[in-house]
Design an enzyme around this catalytic site. Structure first.
Site, mmCIF file in Angstrom:
data_model
loop_
_atom_site.group_PDB
_atom_site.id
_atom_site.type_symbol
_atom_site.label_atom_id
_atom_site.label_comp_id
_atom_site.label_asym_id
_atom_site.label_seq_id
_atom_site.Cartn_x
_atom_site.Cartn_y
_atom_site.Cartn_z
ATOM 1 N N GLU A 147 0.902 -1.260 0.020
ATOM 2 C CA GLU A 147 0.018 -0.121 -0.090
ATOM 3 C C GLU A 147 0.969 1.269 -0.017
ATOM 4 O O GLU A 147 1.608 1.435 0.889
ATOM 5 C CB GLU A 147 -0.877 0.027 1.230
ATOM 6 C CG GLU A 147 -2.300 0.650 1.129
ATOM 7 C CD GLU A 147 -2.029 2.131 1.366
ATOM 8 O OE1 GLU A 147 -1.739 2.967 0.519
ATOM 9 O OE2 GLU A 147 -2.225 2.568 2.688
ATOM 10 N N GLU A 194 4.393 13.262 -4.395
ATOM 11 C CA GLU A 194 3.488 13.296 -3.097
ATOM 12 C C GLU A 194 4.133 14.054 -2.130
ATOM 13 O O GLU A 194 5.276 13.881 -2.056
ATOM 14 C CB GLU A 194 3.492 11.626 -2.789
ATOM 15 C CG GLU A 194 2.707 11.408 -1.605
ATOM 16 C CD GLU A 194 2.457 10.191 -1.227
ATOM 17 O OE1 GLU A 194 3.571 9.308 -1.173
ATOM 18 O OE2 GLU A 194 1.563 9.502 -0.793
ATOM 19 N N CYS A 243 -1.450 8.978 2.534
ATOM 20 C CA CYS A 243 -1.344 8.478 1.143
ATOM 21 C C CYS A 243 -2.379 8.794 0.092
ATOM 22 O O CYS A 243 -1.998 8.866 -0.912
ATOM 23 C CB CYS A 243 -1.059 6.866 1.305
ATOM 24 S SG CYS A 243 -2.604 6.264 2.263
#
Ligand SMILES: NC(=O)c1ccc[n+]([C@@H]2O[C@H](COP(=O)([O-])OP(=O)(O)OC[C@H]3O[C@@H](n4cnc5c(N)ncnc54)[C@H](O)[C@@H]3O)[C@@H](O)[C@H]2O)c1
Length: 525
Positions: free
Chosen positions: A292, A423, A326
């Site tokens: 993940e 990110e 995330c």
């Protein structure tokens, strides 16, 4: 070195209220033997001198003081490869010989139910540790995350006695059954942004399926998982079934990934480390891996959207948990017809965000987790300005102590800017303008990531078109961050492999065995 335990420190580099009474007080240290003391062979029973370690701060100008960036809140034993080996051996023994896989599924489920009750009972301690460790607000930890955690444990407790195989019709006279067996020893590595929530997502399905676990917490946030694991033992978990190790990625994490006695790996963290984890698993014993990873999730606001609601939801999608999610909605796509109104209101909302001591009521945003993330976010903000995006709000650190960053909003963002590609993992909203649906689909799918997306519209056809076209693991329509235990979560593309939560997570922790037996004089086939 068997007897050696080194220590790592969990730093709380932010301004906080005084430590809760059940924690180690500021600056206190437990004495332990440290590695490098004598030669390995001679240190079976090392001498423990009577002198205590009393001074751990900096001695400046005649006084012991904390470092400018923060102060030590606790000292935590650091696992190295040898400790990982000890934890895996315990887990292996608990699986191969211990009572856990041999208990009835109902008994295992009752342990998990009791654990969930203990989580509810100890919400205050767990939430305090979580805030202390991570910097997230206490209200978020106590009122949002802890209830989600006990709910998720109850969800998997409910599954424990409902896992079963099939009887399969064969073309020949054979009785064929499938048995769903636990895989064995699961190695699990979690990040620092939701330490307890990630702990529960990992151990819930693994234990419900009858596996044993070695879980490595993130080096920034080791405290809450240790407390929760203690509660799980209080709930009746046999020794060795869950082993929690604190330590760094390249040492402890890597040793866990490489270990040949580990049967399965589950990892949450950065895409870059995810690749390393996969490689280590492949090079050792080809253990299956679920990943993940990161994201750059688009939040698409269509022309018919109620702008006030869209502003609030897009703000929540990005700024929740200091932007350290995330699945943060980190590319805010706004239709040109509502762009100007949205921008003004998004800016005003960011300027109104209440940033401060995370233990205080009403605070929406605490500090970033550590100096590394803090510096990285400020670098991205500088890069946004340099690449020509318009800084509408924020852009600076707050104060001079602690890792607080102003809620930041950029407009005029283009896809080739780093702030639209990478990110950032911080409170930085990037707003992009679009004209039509086909265009926004192409641009939203242009990312290497594919974790989540949001669609904000009053038109069901637009919602359906976008939901089906977006290459992501979750599409939230007119909502965001809905994390029910039963809803699967995971990524397309470089955002991961496999799904967590829901029934999908069970298959990550089960082997399917086909058992084929000849049938003699069968009454039916
Ligand atoms: N998807 C998520 O939920 C999530 C969570 C945290 C961080 N991130 C992303 O990762 C970036 C960096 O954060 P980070 O440095 O904490 O992430 P990371 O991937 O380095 O760390 C996550 C976990 O992996 C472990 N790890 C690190 N190197 C390892 C290795 N070689 N072998 C095995 N385990 C290893 C760490 O100790 C930690 O437990 C963030 O800025 C963010 O973009 C994503």
């Amino acid at each position: 070195m068997a007897a050696a335990t080194r220590r790592i420190s969990a730093f709380l580099s932010r301004s906080l209220t005084s430590p809760p009474p059940f924690l180690l007080s500021k600056g206190s240290v437990e004495w332990t033997v440290f590695s490098g003391y004598g030669t390995a062979a001679a240190i079976e029973n090392p001498t423990t001198p009577s002198v205590q370690v009393n001074y751990t701060q900096l001695l400046i100008n005649g006084s012991f003081v904390d470092s400018a960036s923060g102060y030590v809140i606790a000292h935590v034993a650091e696992a190295d490869a040898e400790d990982i080996d000890r934890a895996v051996s315990a887990s292996r023994k608990a699986f191969d010989e211990g009572p856990w896989p041999r208990m009835t599924a109902y008994e295992r489920s009752m342990v998990l139910f009791r654990f969930a009750d203990l989580i509810d009972k100890h919400t205050e301690e767990l939430a305090t540790l979580e805030t202390w460790d991570n910097g997230k607000t206490y209200e978020q930890a106590a009122n949002i995350e802890l209830p989600m955690i006990s709910r998720l444990i109850r969800y998997y407790a409910g599954w424990a006695d409902k896992i079963h195989g099939l009887t399969v019709p064969a073309d020949s006279p054979h009785h064929v059954q499938t048995i769903h067996e636990p895989i064995g020893v699961a190695g699990q590595i979690i990040p620092w942004n939701f330490p307890l929530l990630m702990f529960s997502w990992k151990i819930g399905p693994a234990l419900a399926c009858g596996n044993t676990v070695v879980l490595k917490t993130a080096e920034q946030t080791p405290l809450s998982a240790l407390y929760a694991a203690k509660l799980l033992h209080e709930a009746g978990l046999p020794p060795g079934v869950l082993n929690v190790v604190s330590g760094f990625g390249p040492t402890a994490g890597s040793a866990l990934c490489r270990h040949k006695q580990v049967d399965k790996l589950a990892f949450t963290g950065s895409t870059q480390t995810g690749k390393t984890v996969l490689e280590l698993a492949a090079k050792s014993n080809l253990k299956p891996v679920t990943l993940e990873l990161g994201g750059k999730s688009p939040f698409i606001i269509c022309k018919d959207a109620d702008v006030d609601q869209a502003v609030e939801l897009a703000h929540f999608a990005l700024f929740f948990n200091q932007g350290q999610c995330c699945c943060a909605g980190s590319r805010t796509y706004v239709h040109e017809s509502v762009y100007d109104e949205f921008l003004e209101k998004a800016k005003a909302r960011a300027l109104n965000r209440r940033v401060g001591d995370p233990f205080k009521a009403g605070i929406e945003q605490g500090p970033q987790v550590d100096s590394e993330q803090f510096e990285k976010i400020l670098r991205y903000i500088r890069s946004g300005i340099e690449s020509g995006a318009t800084l509408e709000a924020g852009g600076e650190r707050i104060g001079s102590k602690g890792y607080y960053i102003q809620p930041t909003v950029f407009s005029n963002v283009k896809e080739d800017m780093l702030i639209a590609k990478d990110e950032i993992f911080g409170p930085v909203q990037a707003i992009l303008k679009f004209k039509d649906i086909d265009e926004v689909i192409r641009r939203a799918n242009g990312s290497g990531y594919g974790l989540a997306a949001a669609v904000f519209t009053q038109d069901i056809d637009t919602a359906n078109t976008l939901s089906r076209a977006l290459k992501v693991g979750t599409v939230w329509v007119n909502c965001y961050n809905v994390f029910d235990a039963a809803v699967p979560f995971g990524g397309y593309k470089m955002s991961g492999q496999g799904r967590e939560k829901g029934i999908y997570s069970l298959s990550n922790y089960l082997q399917v065995k086909a058992v084929v037996t000849p049938l003699k004089n069968a009454a039916w086939m």
